[in-house]
Design a protein around this motif. Structure first.
Motif, PDB file in Angstrom:
ATOM      1  N   LEU A   1       2.151  -0.801  13.063  1.00  0.00           N
ATOM      2  CA  LEU A   1       3.347   0.200  13.769  1.00  0.00           C
ATOM      3  C   LEU A   1       4.320   0.465  12.801  1.00  0.00           C
ATOM      4  CD1 LEU A   1       3.842  -2.216  17.048  1.00  0.00           C
ATOM      5  CD2 LEU A   1       2.633   0.146  16.849  1.00  0.00           C
ATOM      6  N   TYR A   2       4.916   1.830  12.915  1.00  0.00           N
ATOM      7  CA  TYR A   2       5.915   2.107  12.182  1.00  0.00           C
ATOM      8  C   TYR A   2       7.066   1.259  12.161  1.00  0.00           C
ATOM      9  CZ  TYR A   2       9.089   5.325   9.552  1.00  0.00           C
ATOM     10  OH  TYR A   2      10.188   5.835   8.913  1.00  0.00           O
ATOM     11  N   PRO A   3       7.830   0.646  11.214  1.00  0.00           N
ATOM     12  CA  PRO A   3       8.630  -0.532  11.403  1.00  0.00           C
ATOM     13  C   PRO A   3      10.117   0.051  11.705  1.00  0.00           C
ATOM     14  CG  PRO A   3       8.293   0.054   9.065  1.00  0.00           C
ATOM     15  CD  PRO A   3       7.432   0.873   9.930  1.00  0.00           C
ATOM     16  N   GLU A   4      10.341   0.544  12.811  1.00  0.00           N
ATOM     17  CA  GLU A   4      11.445   1.330  12.856  1.00  0.00           C
ATOM     18  C   GLU A   4      12.189   0.840  14.276  1.00  0.00           C
ATOM     19  OE1 GLU A   4      13.330   5.595  12.037  1.00  0.00           O
ATOM     20  OE2 GLU A   4      11.918   5.836  13.753  1.00  0.00           O
ATOM     21  N   ASN A   5      11.432   0.717  15.196  1.00  0.00           N
ATOM     22  CA  ASN A   5      12.002   0.276  16.389  1.00  0.00           C
ATOM     23  C   ASN A   5      11.108  -0.604  17.511  1.00  0.00           C
ATOM     24  OD1 ASN A   5      14.304   0.388  18.084  1.00  0.00           O
ATOM     25  ND2 ASN A   5      14.032   2.391  18.894  1.00  0.00           N
TER      26      ASN A   5
ATOM     27  N   PHE B   1      11.425  -6.551   9.653  1.00  0.00           N
ATOM     28  CA  PHE B   1      12.169  -5.150  10.249  1.00  0.00           C
ATOM     29  C   PHE B   1      12.351  -5.411  11.886  1.00  0.00           C
ATOM     30  CE2 PHE B   1      11.706  -1.953   6.868  1.00  0.00           C
ATOM     31  CZ  PHE B   1      12.218  -2.643   5.825  1.00  0.00           C
ATOM     32  N   LEU B   2      11.454  -6.240  12.438  1.00  0.00           N
ATOM     33  CA  LEU B   2      11.482  -6.264  14.039  1.00  0.00           C
ATOM     34  C   LEU B   2      12.592  -6.718  14.653  1.00  0.00           C
ATOM     35  CD1 LEU B   2      11.143  -9.371  15.173  1.00  0.00           C
ATOM     36  CD2 LEU B   2       8.701  -9.053  14.147  1.00  0.00           C
TER      37      LEU B   2
ATOM     38  N   SER C   1      -5.470   5.965  12.198  1.00  0.00           N
ATOM     39  CA  SER C   1      -5.230   5.785  10.718  1.00  0.00           C
ATOM     40  C   SER C   1      -3.703   5.708  10.361  1.00  0.00           C
ATOM     41  CB  SER C   1      -5.855   6.888   9.709  1.00  0.00           C
ATOM     42  OG  SER C   1      -5.329   8.276  10.327  1.00  0.00           O
ATOM     43  N   GLY C   2      -3.207   5.437   9.108  1.00  0.00           N
ATOM     44  CA  GLY C   2      -2.068   5.402   8.938  1.00  0.00           C
ATOM     45  C   GLY C   2      -0.990   4.268   9.681  1.00  0.00           C
ATOM     46  N   LEU C   3       0.297   4.692   9.766  1.00  0.00           N
ATOM     47  CA  LEU C   3       1.045   4.063  10.461  1.00  0.00           C
ATOM     48  C   LEU C   3       1.123   4.541  11.821  1.00  0.00           C
ATOM     49  CD1 LEU C   3       3.861   2.870   8.064  1.00  0.00           C
ATOM     50  CD2 LEU C   3       1.880   1.715   8.708  1.00  0.00           C
ATOM     51  N   VAL C   4       1.387   3.857  13.070  1.00  0.00           N
ATOM     52  CA  VAL C   4       1.321   4.279  14.358  1.00  0.00           C
ATOM     53  C   VAL C   4       2.868   4.450  15.008  1.00  0.00           C
ATOM     54  CG1 VAL C   4       0.675   3.908  16.517  1.00  0.00           C
ATOM     55  CG2 VAL C   4      -0.859   3.398  14.902  1.00  0.00           C
ATOM     56  N   THR C   5       3.238   5.750  15.440  1.00  0.00           N
ATOM     57  CA  THR C   5       4.559   5.901  15.987  1.00  0.00           C
ATOM     58  C   THR C   5       4.192   6.790  17.293  1.00  0.00           C
ATOM     59  OG1 THR C   5       6.844   6.650  15.763  1.00  0.00           O
ATOM     60  CG2 THR C   5       4.905   8.022  14.404  1.00  0.00           C
ATOM     61  N   ASN C   6       5.358   7.302  17.760  1.00  0.00           N
ATOM     62  CA  ASN C   6       5.249   8.236  18.773  1.00  0.00           C
ATOM     63  C   ASN C   6       6.487   9.093  18.916  1.00  0.00           C
ATOM     64  OD1 ASN C   6       2.842   8.699  20.417  1.00  0.00           O
ATOM     65  ND2 ASN C   6       3.623   7.215  21.891  1.00  0.00           N
ATOM     66  N   THR C   7       6.377  10.395  19.776  1.00  0.00           N
ATOM     67  CA  THR C   7       7.846  11.117  19.623  1.00  0.00           C
ATOM     68  C   THR C   7       8.712  10.680  20.421  1.00  0.00           C
ATOM     69  OG1 THR C   7       6.703  12.535  21.163  1.00  0.00           O
ATOM     70  CG2 THR C   7       6.553  13.308  18.739  1.00  0.00           C
ATOM     71  N   ASP C   8       8.514   9.923  21.550  1.00  0.00           N
ATOM     72  CA  ASP C   8       9.438   9.489  22.409  1.00  0.00           C
ATOM     73  C   ASP C   8       8.822   8.444  23.515  1.00  0.00           C
ATOM     74  OD1 ASP C   8       7.741  10.677  24.382  1.00  0.00           O
ATOM     75  OD2 ASP C   8       8.946  12.428  24.352  1.00  0.00           O
TER      76      ASP C   8
ATOM     77  N   GLU D   1       0.903  -1.223   0.003  1.00  0.00           N
ATOM     78  CA  GLU D   1      -0.156  -0.217  -0.082  1.00  0.00           C
ATOM     79  C   GLU D   1       0.871   1.436  -0.096  1.00  0.00           C
ATOM     80  OE1 GLU D   1      -3.657   1.974   2.676  1.00  0.00           O
ATOM     81  OE2 GLU D   1      -2.555   0.371   3.319  1.00  0.00           O
ATOM     82  N   TYR D   2       1.885   1.225   0.871  1.00  0.00           N
ATOM     83  CA  TYR D   2       3.129   2.250   0.607  1.00  0.00           C
ATOM     84  C   TYR D   2       4.181   1.719   0.244  1.00  0.00           C
ATOM     85  CZ  TYR D   2      -0.407   3.716   4.318  1.00  0.00           C
ATOM     86  OH  TYR D   2      -1.479   4.016   5.123  1.00  0.00           O
ATOM     87  N   GLU D   3       4.418   2.162  -0.982  1.00  0.00           N
ATOM     88  CA  GLU D   3       5.622   1.594  -1.673  1.00  0.00           C
ATOM     89  C   GLU D   3       7.071   2.035  -0.775  1.00  0.00           C
ATOM     90  OE1 GLU D   3       8.259  -0.511  -3.688  1.00  0.00           O
ATOM     91  OE2 GLU D   3       5.927  -0.588  -3.992  1.00  0.00           O
ATOM     92  N   ASP D   4       6.830   3.286  -0.087  1.00  0.00           N
ATOM     93  CA  ASP D   4       8.122   3.678   0.586  1.00  0.00           C
ATOM     94  C   ASP D   4       7.325   4.135   2.073  1.00  0.00           C
ATOM     95  OD1 ASP D   4      10.148   5.067   1.907  1.00  0.00           O
ATOM     96  OD2 ASP D   4      10.195   6.801   0.580  1.00  0.00           O
ATOM     97  N   TYR D   5       7.605   3.186   2.945  1.00  0.00           N
ATOM     98  CA  TYR D   5       7.000   3.430   4.203  1.00  0.00           C
ATOM     99  C   TYR D   5       7.484   4.587   4.849  1.00  0.00           C
ATOM    100  CZ  TYR D   5      11.341   1.748   6.454  1.00  0.00           C
ATOM    101  OH  TYR D   5      12.646   1.798   6.939  1.00  0.00           O
ATOM    102  N   TYR D   6       8.555   4.891   4.658  1.00  0.00           N
ATOM    103  CA  TYR D   6       8.875   6.204   5.297  1.00  0.00           C
ATOM    104  C   TYR D   6       8.050   7.566   4.995  1.00  0.00           C
ATOM    105  CZ  TYR D   6      12.349  10.089   6.765  1.00  0.00           C
ATOM    106  OH  TYR D   6      12.974  10.962   7.521  1.00  0.00           O
ATOM    107  N   ALA D   7       7.874   7.442   3.743  1.00  0.00           N
ATOM    108  CA  ALA D   7       6.604   8.786   3.469  1.00  0.00           C
ATOM    109  C   ALA D   7       5.129   8.294   3.737  1.00  0.00           C
ATOM    110  CB  ALA D   7       6.937   8.679   1.674  1.00  0.00           C
ATOM    111  N   ALA D   8       4.964   7.156   4.331  1.00  0.00           N
ATOM    112  CA  ALA D   8       3.667   6.805   4.656  1.00  0.00           C
ATOM    113  C   ALA D   8       2.893   7.878   5.634  1.00  0.00           C
ATOM    114  CB  ALA D   8       3.581   5.316   5.008  1.00  0.00           C
TER     115      ALA D   8
END
Length: 474
Positions: A441-445, A381-382, A413-420, A308-315
């Motif tokens: 979840l945003y697949p970063e951490n 990525f997990l 909606s969209g991918l879920v993340t947090n600032t800290d 759905e999001y080819e570039d997850y960073y821009a999702a």
């Protein structure tokens, strides 16, 4: 319409229309032994649908012909020739055709492919020994016919163990035997390498079309060369594995997403229907299902499945919020279970010239839909907790731990993340909820836990990137 389904403990994933593959496998246009152009008898795979063991059965005809032509000194004993095959299919040693062992690939994709090469090579040799013990080709064709097999094998570089050299080039051997044996070895190497992307490689059906210019599986050589260059160069990606798999099964697709449908079924990342904690992240799995259904009169279309999001960073992203502070209420107990949802459905969306698949489930009366491609991306990525000798100190450093309900995460909606902060989410031991969260979840951490106890939490805090917002999923 009979739906296809996967069972994961007491949960199910259902979609599409089940495909009857058994009626297609083993129906060939001719015989692998046939009259040659310049010789009495030649070998080639006839056109048809094969799985790995069917190919080994056809290759055995070459082995039986060699044993007949080697005559009395060998007396039909394939041990030496099969031991040399085993050395070629090993991942280490001077005879290895794919020396992954000495490379000790540590990247996740490389390590999974290395383990695959071992498993497949060992099973192919086991089948070769088993099939030859029945001497079926000898009974079918007779020694006179098998003695006439002769062709030119355009391939070099398969070394033999000393005992095999003595047989093949001994007084009863020579160039004629060597040509057959060279082709025999090469076809096994091509078969092993073709199946490397597939976790359930024994089940994968693929079509072979007969070519006049080359034999058997040699149509795979160009794609194989690209794939092995990426593997040995430690530059193997999920998309490159998909591209290779599409070539192996003759899908006709040129674009690669995260999975695909071809005329004999559907190929998706191997984690689907397995535990996210233990399943492969880069291997694929074939399923006998028509995901994008067609009329009974239509052929099964080849379709690439897109993210759905080819570039997850821009999702688009949304924050989960502060949640409930763990210091006030403590963490949810790790032993809780969610009985629902018990079923998930894969729903295709074919709009705008793209095909995406949605992972759909119902939780507490609410419909939850997550992009299947993003789920697999999140799985790749997990992070997992690793050992830490100073877990108490790690816990003391992380005072901003809070917890969230899975349903609250899905409400955004969209991918879920947090600032800290550190954010704990319990799936209630429900694998369907866990897989859906990996796609939300945003697949970063994101760190996947096993127990959620004090020691594991301490290890989790120093896992992942080691900084920034962290989501701990149990």
């Amino acid at each position: 319409m009979q739906e296809y389904q996967l069972t994961l403990k007491d949960k199910r994933i259902v979609w599409g229309r089940a495909v009857d593959i058994e009626s297609l496998v083993g129906k060939y246009s001719g015989d692998s032994l046939r009259r040659g152009v310049n010789t009495d008898l030649d070998w080639n795979l006839p056109a048809g649908v094969y799985r790995a063991k069917e190919v080994v059965m056809e290759l055995d005809k070459m082995l039986e012909a060699m044993l007949i032509q080697l005559g009395e000194p060998v007396n039909g004993d394939p041990t030496v020739l099969l031991d040399s095959l085993q050395a070629n299919l090993a991942i280490s040693g001077r005879m290895s055709s794919l020396p992954l062992g000495p490379l000790a690939l540590e990247d996740k994709a490389g390590s999974e492919i290395t383990a695959q090469a071992v498993r497949i090579g060992e099973q192919l040799v086991s089948w070769a020994r088993e099939i030859n013990s029945g001497k079926k080709a000898l009974a079918e064709y007779g020694p006179e016919t098998l003695g006439k097999l002769e062709f030119r094998s355009h391939c070099y570089g398969h070394p033999l163990i000393p005992e095999a050299v003595a047989q093949v080039w001994g007084p009863y051997g020579g160039p004629k035997i060597m040509q057959i044996y060279n082709e025999y070895l090469h076809q096994f190497v091509l078969l092993r390498d073709a199946l490397l992307p597939f976790a359930n490689w024994e089940e994968v059906p693929f079509e072979v079309k007969e070519h006049k210019g080359f034999k058997g599986l040699r149509f795979l050589e160009p794609a194989r060369e690209i794939f092995l260059t990426q593997l040995l160069g430690k530059n193997l990606t999920h998309k490159s594995i998909i591209r290779y798999a599409q070539s192996v099964v003759s899908s006709g697709l040129t674009e690669a997403g995260y999975g695909f449908q071809y005329h004999l079924g559907t190929v998706l990342p191997a984690g689907l229907g397995e535990s996210a904690r233990t399943s492969a992240r880069y291997l694929l799995k074939w399923h006998p299902v028509q995901t994008i259904t067609a009329d009974e009169t239509q052929d099964l279309a080849a379709v690439s499945f897109d993210y759905e999001y080819e570039d997850y960073y821009a999702a688009p992203r949304n924050e989960a919020g502060k949640g409930t502070p763990a210091g006030e209420y403590g963490l949810p107990i790790s032993g809780e279970h969610y009985d629902e949802p018990s079923i998930a459905r894969l729903l295709p969306n074919t709009g705008n010239g793209r095909t995406t698949l949605r992972f759909n489930l119902e939780m507490k009366g609410n419909e939850i839909t997550v992009d299947l491609g993003q789920i697999f991306r999140g799985h790749r990525f997990l992070y997992r907790p690793y050992g830490n000798d100073n877990a108490d100190a790690a816990v003391a450093k992380r005072e901003s731990l809070s917890w969230h309900l899975a349903a609250d995460i899905f409400s955004h909606s969209g991918l879920v993340t947090n600032t800290d902060g550190i954010h704990f989410i319990s799936t209630g031991r429900n694998e369907l909820v866990l897989w859906a969260l990996l796609g939300k979840l945003y697949p970063e951490n994101v760190v996947l836990l096993d127990k959620g106890d004090h020691k594991e939490l301490g290890a989790a805090y120093v896992s992942g990137k080691g900084f920034g917002t962290q989501f701990l999923v149990l």
